[in-house]
Design an enzyme around this catalytic site. Structure first.
Site, PDB file in Angstrom:
ATOM      1  N   GLY A  11       1.892  -1.464   1.839  1.00 18.33           N
ATOM      2  CA  GLY A  11       2.318  -2.807   1.433  1.00 18.33           C
ATOM      3  C   GLY A  11       2.040  -3.088  -0.034  1.00 18.33           C
ATOM      4  O   GLY A  11       2.848  -3.734  -0.716  1.00 18.33           O
TER       5      GLY A  11
ATOM      6  N   ARG B 280      -7.979   9.381   2.289  1.00 20.67           N
ATOM      7  CA  ARG B 280      -8.411   8.169   1.578  1.00 20.67           C
ATOM      8  C   ARG B 280      -9.863   8.267   1.135  1.00 20.67           C
ATOM      9  O   ARG B 280     -10.231   7.672   0.113  1.00 20.67           O
ATOM     10  CB  ARG B 280      -8.211   6.940   2.463  1.00 20.67           C
ATOM     11  CG  ARG B 280      -6.748   6.583   2.571  1.00 20.67           C
ATOM     12  CD  ARG B 280      -6.526   5.350   3.386  1.00 20.67           C
ATOM     13  NE  ARG B 280      -5.133   4.930   3.271  1.00 20.67           N
ATOM     14  CZ  ARG B 280      -4.554   4.030   4.047  1.00 20.67           C
ATOM     15  NH1 ARG B 280      -5.255   3.452   5.007  1.00 20.67           N
ATOM     16  NH2 ARG B 280      -3.300   3.703   3.874  1.00 20.67           N
TER      17      ARG B 280
ATOM     18  N   LYS C 266      13.023  -1.010   9.036  1.00 19.31           N
ATOM     19  CA  LYS C 266      13.723  -2.298   8.964  1.00 19.31           C
ATOM     20  C   LYS C 266      13.984  -2.736   7.532  1.00 19.31           C
ATOM     21  O   LYS C 266      13.111  -2.615   6.691  1.00 19.31           O
ATOM     22  CB  LYS C 266      12.866  -3.379   9.618  1.00 19.31           C
ATOM     23  CG  LYS C 266      12.617  -3.170  11.091  1.00 19.31           C
ATOM     24  CD  LYS C 266      11.662  -4.241  11.575  1.00 19.31           C
ATOM     25  CE  LYS C 266      11.466  -4.158  13.080  1.00 19.31           C
ATOM     26  NZ  LYS C 266      10.482  -5.150  13.516  1.00 19.31           N
TER      27      LYS C 266
ATOM     28  N   GLY D 112       3.406   3.743   3.824  1.00 17.25           N
ATOM     29  CA  GLY D 112       2.487   4.365   4.791  1.00 17.25           C
ATOM     30  C   GLY D 112       3.061   5.615   5.422  1.00 17.25           C
ATOM     31  O   GLY D 112       2.515   6.712   5.269  1.00 17.25           O
TER      32      GLY D 112
END
Ligand code: ADP
Ligand code: MG
Length: 396
Positions: free
Chosen positions: A376, A38, A205, A353
């Protein structure tokens, strides 16, 4: 989305620019940086500003500090600033131990063109999460212009993302080069993907990604499922799941997705199953999952079928590991998908991620068209959610 003003559109000579970057790097237990990707991703923007004769004031959050200075020490920006100095290899990089305050102001005022000042972790100040206008004014007062190069945080409305740019006149706000690239790739994916558009969807999930999955169902030609969400779909269809991770309260949702997707959606036909969900357990390949066994990865027949779809795709969009890839015995499916994408002539886009982490871990990131720096933010952008942090930057 229309093209946004970028830092290339700003007159930067002799100016100070406040850059919101995403230096939220992974740290080990001692606070050492385990992956500086990053920091590297922000270098083009920082270098551009310095080359234009500006000085750069760089700000980011790091980790999830709790407001307890003793426990929060690993989240100080000093090590990040040290790494940035190494990577820039030349320009002076100073670090301030305040987020806002008199020391920041003095250090910012004494910056010369070509120099960099890194502010302390934005989340050390409660004003960041609250979007506090007074906090935002203090930050904005340090500089003449504002640049947002933090794609991974663009779905958030923290002070540094929205209230801070609001303090600058519109012509002094811009996105950085990393955000520009992310938007170019994702906008073209959404507007005019080369077809067939194949989505590979896995991860933990379904409930983490409801909006994303529904957006995909509407857009894609094929939807290939893997990961733990497989078992929620299987349970919804009345198929065996053994002791696999399932979301028992999401069966209705799973049924709705299955109905909406129809024959676009493919579930794994076989599974790598284990007696226990850990890397030392006995494993085997199975089409049915016996009671007390755990589905941990997609099986070889599924891998072969998915490889074929990926090879024939015009565009492949991948989110979510195919298995518990952190444990080597369950990494085969995830690795096979990454390799198939790397070898495919399709445009290949990876977001999320853990998905991005897997691709980096396999050394395949350079062989993808694009690996998003957003987790996200990537999911919400594809879903079509509006981002206040981007709305505040004027169109080019
Ligand atoms: P991303 O961050 O790429 O969006 P997620 O956060 O949805 O992905 O899920 C990633 C996690 O899902 C990984 O840490 C992986 O270990 C876990 N996972 C995937 N498949 C399984 C499985 N069959 N059993 C247990 N965990 C799984
Ligand atoms: Mg994740």
């Amino acid at each position: 989305m229309a093209r946004k003003r970028t830092i290339r559109d700003l007159a930067l000579d002799g100016k100070r620019i406040l850059l919101r970057v995403d230096f939220n790097v992974p740290l080990d237990a001692l606070g050492a940086i385990t992956d500086d990707g990053r920091i590297r991703a922000a270098l083009p923007t920082i270098r551009h500003c310095l080359a234009q004769g500006a000085s750069a004031i760089v700000m980011s959050h790091l980790g999830r500090p709790k407001g307890d200075p003793a426990k929060d020490a690993p989240f100080c920006m000093r090590r990040v600033a040290d790494r940035l100095r190494e990577l820039l290899a030349g320009p002076a990089v100073e670090v301030c131990d305040e987020v806002i305050g008199p020391t920041c102001e003095r250090m910012a005022r004494s910056l010369k063109p070509g120099q960099v000042l890194v502010l302390e972790n934005l989340r050390f100040h409660p004003g960041e999460k609250k979007g506090d206008p007074a906090f935002a004014r203090a930050l904005a007062s340090l500089a003449d212009a504002y640049g947002n190069d933090a794609f991974g945080t663009c779905h958030r409305s923290d002070a540094s993302m929205v209230a801070v740019p609001k303090e600058f006149p519109p012509e002094s706000r811009a996105i950085g080069l990393l955000v520009e690239r992310e938007l170019e790739v994702l906008d073209s994916l959404l507007a005019s993907p080369r077809r067939p558009l194949v989505a590979v969807l896995g991860g933990a999930k379904v409930s983490d990604k409801i909006g994303f999955v529904q957006a995909l169902v509407a857009r894609v030609d094929r939807l290939l499922i893997g990961g733990a969400m497989t078992y929620t779909f299987r349970l919804a269809r009345g198929e065996s799941v053994g002791s696999s991770l399932v979301e028992g309260n999401k069966l209705e949702l799973a049924r709705n997705i299955l109905a909406q997707a129809g024959d676009k959606l493919t579930l794994p036909v076989d599974h790598q199953i284990a007696e226990r969900p850990d890397s030392t357990a006995a494993t085997k390949v199975a089409t049915e999952i016996p009671p007390s066994w755990f589905g941990m990865d997609i099986g070889p027949a599924t891998i072969a079928a998915y490889q074929k779809e990926i090879a024939a795709a015009g565009t492949v969009l991948w989110n979510g590991p195919m298995g518990k890839f952190e444990d080597e015995p369950f990494a085969q499916g995830t690795r096979a998908i990454a390799l198939a994408m790397a070898a495919s002539p399709a445009a290949t886009i990876v977001g999320g991620g853990e998905s991005a982490e897997a691709v980096h871990q396999f050394g395949l990131a350079d062989r993808m068209t694009h690996v998003s720096t957003g987790g996200g933010a990537f999911l919400e952008y594809v879903e079509g959610k509006p981002f206040a942090a981007l709305a505040i930057i004027p169109d080019a």
